[in-house]
Design a protein around this motif. Structure first.
Motif, mmCIF file in Angstrom:
data_model
loop_
_atom_site.group_PDB
_atom_site.id
_atom_site.type_symbol
_atom_site.label_atom_id
_atom_site.label_comp_id
_atom_site.label_asym_id
_atom_site.label_seq_id
_atom_site.Cartn_x
_atom_site.Cartn_y
_atom_site.Cartn_z
ATOM 1 N N PHE A 56 41.072 78.240 156.713
ATOM 2 C CA PHE A 56 41.526 78.125 155.333
ATOM 3 C C PHE A 56 40.804 76.986 154.606
ATOM 4 N N ILE A 57 40.495 75.933 155.349
ATOM 5 C CA ILE A 57 39.737 74.826 154.748
ATOM 6 C C ILE A 57 38.359 75.338 154.304
ATOM 7 N N THR A 58 37.714 76.133 155.168
ATOM 8 C CA THR A 58 36.409 76.710 154.809
ATOM 9 C C THR A 58 36.517 77.529 153.525
ATOM 10 N N TYR A 59 37.539 78.365 153.465
ATOM 11 C CA TYR A 59 37.701 79.251 152.304
ATOM 12 C C TYR A 59 37.952 78.448 151.032
ATOM 13 N N PHE A 60 38.911 77.538 151.083
ATOM 14 C CA PHE A 60 39.319 76.841 149.858
ATOM 15 C C PHE A 60 38.294 75.811 149.392
ATOM 16 N N ILE A 61 37.537 75.203 150.325
ATOM 17 C CA ILE A 61 36.452 74.305 149.909
ATOM 18 C C ILE A 61 35.426 75.096 149.101
ATOM 19 N N ASN A 62 35.123 76.291 149.568
ATOM 20 C CA ASN A 62 34.174 77.131 148.837
ATOM 21 C C ASN A 62 34.763 77.622 147.526
ATOM 22 N N PHE A 63 36.004 78.081 147.567
ATOM 23 C CA PHE A 63 36.617 78.695 146.388
ATOM 24 C C PHE A 63 36.782 77.685 145.254
ATOM 25 N N TRP A 65 35.542 74.394 145.077
ATOM 26 C CA TRP A 65 34.537 73.365 144.781
ATOM 27 C C TRP A 65 33.101 73.843 144.960
ATOM 28 N N ALA A 66 32.756 74.310 146.166
ATOM 29 C CA ALA A 66 31.351 74.599 146.453
ATOM 30 C C ALA A 66 30.792 75.712 145.564
ATOM 31 N N ILE A 67 31.550 76.777 145.384
ATOM 32 C CA ILE A 67 31.035 77.904 144.589
ATOM 33 C C ILE A 67 30.940 77.560 143.096
ATOM 34 N N PRO A 68 32.028 77.096 142.449
ATOM 35 C CA PRO A 68 31.915 76.816 141.008
ATOM 36 C C PRO A 68 31.014 75.638 140.671
ATOM 37 N N HIS A 69 30.964 74.612 141.546
ATOM 38 C CA HIS A 69 30.219 73.394 141.217
ATOM 39 C C HIS A 69 28.808 73.360 141.804
ATOM 40 N N VAL A 80 24.543 75.446 150.605
ATOM 41 C CA VAL A 80 24.257 75.749 152.009
ATOM 42 C C VAL A 80 24.574 74.546 152.891
ATOM 43 N N ALA A 81 24.212 73.326 152.450
ATOM 44 C CA ALA A 81 24.452 72.115 153.252
ATOM 45 C C ALA A 81 25.935 71.889 153.481
ATOM 46 N N ILE A 82 26.754 72.094 152.433
ATOM 47 C CA ILE A 82 28.193 71.901 152.567
ATOM 48 C C ILE A 82 28.764 72.881 153.588
ATOM 49 N N ASN A 83 28.326 74.124 153.533
ATOM 50 C CA ASN A 83 28.855 75.115 154.459
ATOM 51 C C ASN A 83 28.348 74.886 155.877
ATOM 52 N N MET A 84 27.127 74.388 156.039
ATOM 53 C CA MET A 84 26.646 74.031 157.373
ATOM 54 C C MET A 84 27.489 72.904 157.962
ATOM 55 N N LEU A 85 27.855 71.944 157.108
ATOM 56 C CA LEU A 85 28.713 70.846 157.566
ATOM 57 C C LEU A 85 30.086 71.366 157.977
ATOM 58 N N VAL A 86 30.647 72.252 157.161
ATOM 59 C CA VAL A 86 31.963 72.820 157.481
ATOM 60 C C VAL A 86 31.896 73.616 158.787
ATOM 61 N N LEU A 87 30.836 74.403 158.972
ATOM 62 C CA LEU A 87 30.703 75.185 160.194
ATOM 63 C C LEU A 87 30.503 74.291 161.414
ATOM 64 N N VAL A 135 35.515 86.798 145.311
ATOM 65 C CA VAL A 135 36.677 86.556 144.443
ATOM 66 C C VAL A 135 36.281 85.705 143.251
ATOM 67 N N ARG A 136 35.474 84.657 143.510
ATOM 68 C CA ARG A 136 35.021 83.788 142.423
ATOM 69 C C ARG A 136 34.153 84.553 141.417
ATOM 70 N N TYR A 137 33.281 85.420 141.913
ATOM 71 C CA TYR A 137 32.442 86.212 141.010
ATOM 72 C C TYR A 137 33.286 87.186 140.185
ATOM 73 N N PHE A 138 34.329 87.733 140.803
ATOM 74 C CA PHE A 138 35.232 88.607 140.046
ATOM 75 C C PHE A 138 35.911 87.835 138.924
ATOM 76 N N MET A 139 36.418 86.636 139.248
ATOM 77 C CA MET A 139 37.085 85.831 138.225
ATOM 78 C C MET A 139 36.108 85.426 137.125
ATOM 79 N N ARG A 140 34.883 85.088 137.523
ATOM 80 C CA ARG A 140 33.873 84.707 136.528
ATOM 81 C C ARG A 140 33.495 85.895 135.649
#
Length: 346
Positions: A56-63, A65-69, A80-87, A135-140
């Protein structure tokens, strides 16, 4: 429309929260039901939260912060760097979880099992990242769609205002021209017509600022206009038939005036008899407006059914009643007929 976008965004976030609660609570509930003992529900809930928490942390960090910002602002390397760190954090968490199970259960190190679990977990995290992106692209997309609709609506409203503002001086110039002609014929009638003109202009300038106005006001306006025009066109036989059963519907302001202006303009002749027949009726949720008049063109090159007034009306109909109007005009036996039908105007 912004309210609609906010509602959709809120609904998406509530659905996400509900899915998280279902995932976290399902395993403890099923375990307690199987054991028929709810005394260790909180303990099982804590284990479930620890197991699913990193996902859930992976999902919500992306939803959030990482995706919109990052991704939406084309900062792809940062995303990519943020998600590599999370993984990586997820890998470490799973490693220590596996080591704890190995020590507790059999003191062994089944690395094949660990690799399989790690691959499944890695694929799950990638899927969650792509779900967050989707989901973010749908909302956008939904927000952009609503913004586009608002821009189109503002553009249409601005164009309608411009068209109405264009119509007012056009109507004024035509009427003043008629009064000027009347002065040469009968000065007393011309003086009376100026008083009537002031009433018409007061309505045209001050009572038509809304997108739609009551049809009763429009009917009264054209009746006064016809009375004014009769002063000049005394030899023209004018017939006005208004259906008394017309309900209190709303129409665009100055809707009837352009065809009626054209009728008086092109039917007038000092040598031949002229007629104008105007009919306004309402049936089956449709408003019917018909104008038939004698056709006496001033010259071969001058065509009826064209000009600022008619072009203005057609554009206003397209903007205000898209797909809900019909416009027909024809010349037959020296009679010009224009027929307009408005549908769904109740």
């Amino acid at each position: 429309m912004k309210t609609d976008s906010s509602k959709i965004n809120l609904m998406v976030q509530l659905v996400q929260a509900l899915i998280c609660l279902i995932f976290i609570a399902t395993y403890p509930l099923l375990l307690c039901i199987q054991q028929q003992d709810f005394s260790f529900f909180l303990y099982a809930l804590g284990g479930s939260l620890k197991f699913y928490g990193i996902s859930f942390i992976t999902y919500f960090i992306n939803f959030y912060w990482a995706i919109p910002h990052l991704l939406f602002k084309e900062r792809t390397m940062g995303f990519v760097a943020i998600n590599m760190l999370v993984l990586t954090i997820h890998f470490i968490d799973k490693y220590w979880f596996y080591m704890g199970l190995s020590t507790t259960w059999n003191q062994g190190k089944d690395y094949g099992y660990f690799i399989n679990c790690l691959i499944i977990s890695f694929v799950t995290q990638i899927i969650l990242i792509f779900i967050a992106i989707a989901v973010r692209y749908f909302m956008r997309w939904n927000e952009l769609r609503i913004q586009l609709q608002e821009e189109k609506q503002r553009s249409a409203e601005a164009e309608l205002t411009w068209l109405k503002n264009q119509l007012n001086p056009h109507f004024l110039f035509n009427t003043l021209n008629n009064i000027s002609s009347l002065v040469q014929i009968d000065a007393d009638k011309a003086q009376d017509s100026i008083s009537q003109l002031s009433d018409l202009l007061r309505y045209a300038l001050y009572n038509t600022n809304q997108p739609k106005v009551p049809i009763q006001h429009e009917l009264e306006f054209i009746q006064n206009y016809i009375n004014l025009m009769k002063l000049r066109s005394a030899s023209t036989q004018v017939s006005l038939k208004i259906d008394p059963s017309i309900p209190p519907i709303q129409v665009i302001p100055l809707f009837f005036i352009s065809p009626i202006e054209n009728a008086f303009k092109h039917s007038y002749s000092s040598r031949e008899p002229s007629v104008i027949d105007i009919q306004i009726s309402y049936k089956d949720n449709e408003l019917h407006f018909t104008v038939t008049n004698s056709y006496h063109p001033e010259s071969e090159g001058k065509k009826i059914g064209s000009g600022i007034g008619v072009d203005n009306l057609l554009r206003r109909l397209e903007l205000s009643y898209p797909g809900n109007y019909e416009y027909h005009q024809e010349i037959k036996d020296n009679l010009y007929c224009i027929d307009i039908t408005l549908r769904n105007c109740a």
